[in-house]
Design a protein around this motif. Structure first.
Motif, PDB file in Angstrom:
ATOM      1  N   GLN A 108       0.954  -1.122   0.017  1.00 24.57           N
ATOM      2  CA  GLN A 108       0.003  -0.009   0.084  1.00 24.57           C
ATOM      3  C   GLN A 108       0.986   1.262   0.057  1.00 24.57           C
ATOM      4  N   GLN A 109       1.907   1.212   0.572  1.00 27.03           N
ATOM      5  CA  GLN A 109       3.045   2.331   0.597  1.00 27.03           C
ATOM      6  C   GLN A 109       4.356   1.932   0.506  1.00 27.03           C
ATOM      7  N   THR A 112      10.331   4.340   0.624  1.00 32.85           N
ATOM      8  CA  THR A 112      10.686   5.761   0.405  1.00 32.85           C
ATOM      9  C   THR A 112      12.132   6.044   0.488  1.00 32.85           C
ATOM     10  N   LYS A 191       5.013  -0.219   3.457  1.00 33.80           N
ATOM     11  CA  LYS A 191       3.807  -0.495   4.664  1.00 33.80           C
ATOM     12  C   LYS A 191       2.502  -1.192   4.138  1.00 33.80           C
TER      13      LYS A 191
END
Length: 209
Positions: A108-109, A112, A191
């Motif tokens: 979902q994430q 980064t 995540k």
């Protein structure tokens, strides 16, 4: 007889009392003075036709090149907890990092980037005029560390052409420099449902641009 004596006395007195003419030394002094006067009258006062040129300006010091060691450039996007990444590239941690968890293919994430280490272009590649793009596939663990880094794609741009050539591998030390820098990157972990998971991330390293 008395008349003769009287005549001699008169003649003697005449010669004695007659004013004597100037001496030769006095005449010589006057002549010398007159000559000096003439020389002074003929003296001519001269002036410079133009002022002398100004002295040249001092030259600015020329900087002497110094040999410097080019280090890998590190870019940090934000502060991170250093204790989480202590000795993160050690063999023991890399072997056991997240082996029990599956890799999330579409989290979902996604991961980064929070710390970038740019690859240093090898001298051999510079001399050959190499222009290349190297795509690296990162496997990021649940703490944001690089668990694995592999070169997935290589694009080389021939000289004078904008069309790239796709290669399976590349020499000149570029592959080694790419992986050495990639292993030092740091990420904010991916995540799912608010929990960190292992996931992949792709990044491109450029050389010669």
């Amino acid at each position: 007889m008395s008349c003769i004596i009287a005549a001699e006395l008169i003649a003697l007195a005449f010669f004695t009392l007659w004013p004597a003419p100037g001496s030769k030394s006095e005449n010589k002094k006057k002549a010398t003075f007159n000559d000096d006067t003439i020389v002074m009258d003929e003296a001519v006062i001269t002036t410079q036709a133009s002022t002398p040129p100004p002295p040249p300006k001092p030259r600015a010091p020329v900087p002497v090149p110094k040999d410097e060691i080019i280090e890998e450039k590190i870019i940090v996007f934000e502060d991170i907890n250093s204790s989480d990444f202590t000795d993160s590239l050690s063999i023991s941690k890399l072997k056991g990092a997240g082996n029990s968890d599956q890799v999330a293919s579409s989290p979902q994430q996604p991961p980064t980037v929070i710390r970038i280490v740019e690859a240093v272009m090898p001298d051999a590649a510079k001399e050959a005029g190499i222009k290349a793009e190297v795509t690296v596939r990162f496997l990021v663990d649940k703490k944001g560390r690089v668990e694995d880094a592999r070169i997935e794609l290589v694009k080389v741009y021939p000289e004078g052409s904008d069309e790239p050539r796709f290669l399976d591998s590349i020499g000149y030390g570029i592959a080694e420099a790419t992986l050495r820098a990639a292993q030092q990157w740091k990420f904010r972990p991916a995540k799912n449902n608010g929990k960190p998971v292992r996931a992949y991330s792709k990044q491109v390293f450029t050389f010669g641009f």
